[in-house]
Design an enzyme around this catalytic site. Structure first.
Site, PDB file in Angstrom:
ATOM      1  N   ARG A  58       0.837  -1.216   0.000  1.00  0.00           N
ATOM      2  CA  ARG A  58       0.000   0.000   0.000  1.00  0.00           C
ATOM      3  C   ARG A  58       0.865   1.256   0.000  1.00  0.00           C
ATOM      4  O   ARG A  58       0.569   2.240   0.679  1.00  0.00           O
ATOM      5  CB  ARG A  58      -0.945   0.030   1.217  1.00  0.00           C
ATOM      6  CG  ARG A  58      -1.903  -1.128   1.308  1.00  0.00           C
ATOM      7  CD  ARG A  58      -2.939  -1.118   0.175  1.00  0.00           C
ATOM      8  NE  ARG A  58      -3.872  -2.213   0.353  1.00  0.00           N
ATOM      9  CZ  ARG A  58      -3.668  -3.445  -0.129  1.00  0.00           C
ATOM     10  NH1 ARG A  58      -2.576  -3.733  -0.823  1.00  0.00           N
ATOM     11  NH2 ARG A  58      -4.568  -4.385   0.073  1.00  0.00           N
ATOM     12  N   SER A  62     -10.919  -1.077   3.549  1.00  0.00           N
ATOM     13  CA  SER A  62     -10.079  -1.301   4.742  1.00  0.00           C
ATOM     14  C   SER A  62      -9.615   0.039   5.302  1.00  0.00           C
ATOM     15  O   SER A  62      -9.005   0.829   4.584  1.00  0.00           O
ATOM     16  CB  SER A  62      -8.831  -2.103   4.378  1.00  0.00           C
ATOM     17  OG  SER A  62      -9.214  -3.279   3.732  1.00  0.00           O
ATOM     18  N   GLU A  91      -5.053   3.343   6.365  1.00  0.00           N
ATOM     19  CA  GLU A  91      -4.784   3.164   4.932  1.00  0.00           C
ATOM     20  C   GLU A  91      -5.206   4.377   4.087  1.00  0.00           C
ATOM     21  O   GLU A  91      -4.437   4.807   3.228  1.00  0.00           O
ATOM     22  CB  GLU A  91      -5.480   1.885   4.439  1.00  0.00           C
ATOM     23  CG  GLU A  91      -5.104   1.552   3.020  1.00  0.00           C
ATOM     24  CD  GLU A  91      -5.744   0.269   2.518  1.00  0.00           C
ATOM     25  OE1 GLU A  91      -5.566  -0.776   3.151  1.00  0.00           O
ATOM     26  OE2 GLU A  91      -6.413   0.334   1.482  1.00  0.00           O
TER      27      GLU A  91
HETATM   28  C1  LIG Z   1     -15.502  -0.852  -0.640  1.00  0.00           C
HETATM   29  C2  LIG Z   1     -14.024  -0.559  -0.891  1.00  0.00           C
HETATM   30  C3  LIG Z   1     -13.142  -1.602  -1.078  1.00  0.00           C
HETATM   31  C4  LIG Z   1     -11.780  -1.348  -1.312  1.00  0.00           C
HETATM   32  N1  LIG Z   1     -10.934  -2.418  -1.500  1.00  0.00           N
HETATM   33  C5  LIG Z   1      -9.627  -2.192  -1.734  1.00  0.00           C
HETATM   34  C6  LIG Z   1      -8.743  -3.307  -1.950  1.00  0.00           C
HETATM   35  O1  LIG Z   1      -9.149  -4.466  -1.955  1.00  0.00           O
HETATM   36  N2  LIG Z   1      -7.428  -3.036  -2.176  1.00  0.00           N
HETATM   37  C7  LIG Z   1      -6.942  -1.753  -2.218  1.00  0.00           C
HETATM   38  O2  LIG Z   1      -5.745  -1.591  -2.438  1.00  0.00           O
HETATM   39  N3  LIG Z   1      -7.764  -0.689  -2.018  1.00  0.00           N
HETATM   40  C8  LIG Z   1      -9.077  -0.865  -1.784  1.00  0.00           C
HETATM   41  N4  LIG Z   1      -9.925   0.201  -1.564  1.00  0.00           N
HETATM   42  C9  LIG Z   1      -9.365   1.568  -1.579  1.00  0.00           C
HETATM   43  C10 LIG Z   1      -9.519   2.299  -2.943  1.00  0.00           C
HETATM   44  O3  LIG Z   1     -10.477   1.674  -3.741  1.00  0.00           O
HETATM   45  C11 LIG Z   1      -8.208   2.377  -3.715  1.00  0.00           C
HETATM   46  O4  LIG Z   1      -7.201   2.979  -2.938  1.00  0.00           O
HETATM   47  C12 LIG Z   1      -8.347   3.167  -5.019  1.00  0.00           C
HETATM   48  O5  LIG Z   1      -7.164   3.058  -5.775  1.00  0.00           O
HETATM   49  C13 LIG Z   1      -8.654   4.656  -4.795  1.00  0.00           C
HETATM   50  O6  LIG Z   1      -8.985   5.215  -6.038  1.00  0.00           O
HETATM   51  P1  LIG Z   1      -9.738   6.597  -6.144  1.00  0.00           P
HETATM   52  O7  LIG Z   1      -9.751   6.996  -7.594  1.00  0.00           O
HETATM   53  O8  LIG Z   1     -11.056   6.522  -5.484  1.00  0.00           O
HETATM   54  O9  LIG Z   1      -8.745   7.549  -5.331  1.00  0.00           O
HETATM   55  P2  LIG Z   1      -9.130   8.799  -4.434  1.00  0.00           P
HETATM   56  O10 LIG Z   1      -9.757   8.342  -3.174  1.00  0.00           O
HETATM   57  O11 LIG Z   1      -9.840   9.823  -5.229  1.00  0.00           O
HETATM   58  O12 LIG Z   1      -7.668   9.332  -4.092  1.00  0.00           O
HETATM   59  C14 LIG Z   1      -6.796   8.588  -3.258  1.00  0.00           C
HETATM   60  C15 LIG Z   1      -5.443   9.296  -3.217  1.00  0.00           C
HETATM   61  O13 LIG Z   1      -4.860   9.284  -4.509  1.00  0.00           O
HETATM   62  C16 LIG Z   1      -4.673  10.614  -5.007  1.00  0.00           C
HETATM   63  N5  LIG Z   1      -5.028  10.601  -6.432  1.00  0.00           N
HETATM   64  C17 LIG Z   1      -6.185  10.163  -6.995  1.00  0.00           C
HETATM   65  N6  LIG Z   1      -6.115  10.262  -8.337  1.00  0.00           N
HETATM   66  C18 LIG Z   1      -4.894  10.775  -8.617  1.00  0.00           C
HETATM   67  C19 LIG Z   1      -4.231  11.128  -9.833  1.00  0.00           C
HETATM   68  N7  LIG Z   1      -4.774  10.970 -11.037  1.00  0.00           N
HETATM   69  N8  LIG Z   1      -2.986  11.652  -9.731  1.00  0.00           N
HETATM   70  C20 LIG Z   1      -2.388  11.837  -8.529  1.00  0.00           C
HETATM   71  N9  LIG Z   1      -2.964  11.530  -7.356  1.00  0.00           N
HETATM   72  C21 LIG Z   1      -4.201  10.994  -7.416  1.00  0.00           C
HETATM   73  C22 LIG Z   1      -5.595  11.487  -4.176  1.00  0.00           C
HETATM   74  O14 LIG Z   1      -5.114  12.816  -4.089  1.00  0.00           O
HETATM   75  C23 LIG Z   1      -5.570  10.769  -2.828  1.00  0.00           C
HETATM   76  O15 LIG Z   1      -4.416  11.126  -2.117  1.00  0.00           O
HETATM   77  C24 LIG Z   1     -11.293  -0.013  -1.352  1.00  0.00           C
HETATM   78  C25 LIG Z   1     -12.204   1.053  -1.161  1.00  0.00           C
HETATM   79  C26 LIG Z   1     -13.559   0.781  -0.934  1.00  0.00           C
HETATM   80  C27 LIG Z   1     -14.509   1.938  -0.767  1.00  0.00           C
END
Ligand SMILES: Cc1cc2nc3c(=O)[nH]c(=O)nc-3n(C[C@H](O)[C@H](O)[C@H](O)COP(=O)(O)OP(=O)(O)OC[C@H]3O[C@@H](n4cnc5c(N)ncnc54)[C@H](O)[C@@H]3O)c2cc1C
Length: 351
Positions: A172, A242, A337
């Site tokens: 992570r 998580s 996380e």
């Molecule tokens: C129900 C659920 C289950 C999940 N299961 C998992 C799992 O199994 N494994 C896992 O690893 N994660 C999991 N996650 C966490 C999440 O899905 C991941 O971390 C995902 O990659 C976040 O993507 P996002 O576009 O929503 O990022 P955001 O929440 O929008 O952003 C997260 C971070 O990344 C940065 N960011 C976003 N986009 C960019 C970009 N284009 N350039 C630079 N920085 C950026 C943001 O500034 C922030 O700091 C889960 C979340 C939920 C709600």
């Protein structure tokens, strides 16, 4: 094209709500929100923006952050779309725009017979965010098939590319959370998927598959079923998946814990033993624990939920309570996380 052409989606005023843009569903606002739906519009926006390092929050699907305050700056939501696939005898090479939806991307690959990411089915969010914390599930992490990352470097005002080896991927973790923290907007991600597909089925509920006959589609379906039965749907109840990382402890600490808790759930890793944070929280008696409108999920103790109308600060208070209880019970530190976003940007979790 200029980002100003997106005017209908550009909303001014400190009172612009971010509630629908974070999966926890907490009600915080920002000064301005700009939705950028192409590679060129992201670059144009970044070039024109003049306080790049101090007051810009990059948002994908909002599924890995906790907004603890109104954000005193500008938010860009990355929504660029597009997947280009080329191939040679041995590999598929993909170049994917940052705003692509990760779950849809994985499903499309599986449907096209391109295996590799089926274990990462249904992880919410965008492709652009996937390298930030090196997403992982069921024995596979993004880094396994990541080839390169292209990003806008905010301090240098240039577009750059890193190879996967240069991204310092870890559990992570990546360079984007460390040396390049808050300095990048990921534009595109390159993947390299071998045509000689090998199933990864050594993890828990995938173990009963037969390695000789299983297909990527079988694994995809099983992972979707398990996730849908175990994890709360953010569209129904606000959450970020998580909330804590699985803590890694030394072999000595693990042996001590094993004496006291013979059923402790742990996995061997390079630098010690990785403990299941969900198990620790459950054993500390906190599964289903609720403080006003926030709570520990009653089926999956690793997930904190918004029962309705919660603030980010309430979520953090609950997280601190959980971390303190786990520490008192097992002597183990929990690390959060998701990214915690305060008034002026990212803030630290102090247990
Ligand atoms: C129900 C659920 C289950 C999940 N299961 C998992 C799992 O199994 N494994 C896992 O690893 N994660 C999991 N996650 C966490 C999440 O899905 C991941 O971390 C995902 O990659 C976040 O993507 P996002 O576009 O929503 O990022 P955001 O929440 O929008 O952003 C997260 C971070 O990344 C940065 N960011 C976003 N986009 C960019 C970009 N284009 N350039 C630079 N920085 C950026 C943001 O500034 C922030 O700091 C889960 C979340 C939920 C709600």
């Amino acid at each position: 094209m200029t980002f100003l052409s997106l005017n209908p989606n550009t909303m001014s005023g400190h009172s612009h709500s971010l509630t629908e843009f974070n999966t926890l569903g907490v009600a915080q606002n920002c000064q301005q929100l700009t939705r950028l739906n192409s590679y060129d519009s992201i670059i144009e926006f970044c070039q024109a923006y003049d306080d790049k390092e101090n007051s810009l929050l990059v948002l994908g699907g909002g599924s890995n952050l906790v907004l603890t305050d109104d954000f005193d700056g500008e938010v860009i939501k990355v929504e660029s779309q597009g997947v280009k696939i080329t191939e040679d005898d041995d590999y598929f090479y993909l170049s994917v725009e940052a705003g692509e939806d990760w779950p849809r991307f994985v499903e499309t690959l599986v449907n096209q017979g391109i295996g590799g990411f089926e274990n990462l089915a249904l992880i919410p969010g965008t492709v652009g965010a996937s390298p930030i914390q090196n997403i992982g599930a069921y024995g596979v992490e993004l880094e396994k098939f990541c080839d390169w990352i292209e990003f806008y470097h905010l301090s240098d005002d240039t577009v750059k590319q890193l190879t996967a080896a240069e991204c310092q991927f870890g559990y992570r973790d990546s360079i984007f959370k460390n040396a390049l923290k808050n300095q990048t907007v990921v534009l595109r991600v390159g993947f390299k998927l071998p045509k000689q597909w090998k199933p990864v089925i050594n993890y828990g509920p995938l173990k009963d598959f037969n390695a000789q006959t299983v297909t990527a589609s079988d694994i995809f379906k099983r992972v979707c079923e398990i996730r849908q039965s175990k994890l709360p749907d953010p569209n129904v109840i606000g959450n970020v998946g998580s909330f804590f990382k699985n803590p890694i402890v030394s072999m000595t600490v693990y042996q001590e814990l094993l004496k006291r808790y013979p059923y402790i759930v742990a996995y061997s890793v390079d630098n010690g033993m990785k403990l299941a944070a969900g198990w620790l929280i459950d054993q500390a008696g906190l599964k289903g624990h609720r403080i006003e409108n926030v709570g520990v999920h009653d089926k999956q103790a690793l997930v904190l939920v918004n029962h309705g109308g919660a603030t980010g600060k309430q979520i953090i208070q609950l997280a601190s309570f959980v971390a303190a209880k786990v520490h008192d019970t097992f002597g183990v530190e929990l690390e959060v996380e998701p990214r915690l976003i305060g008034k002026h940007g990212e803030i630290e979790f102090h247990g």
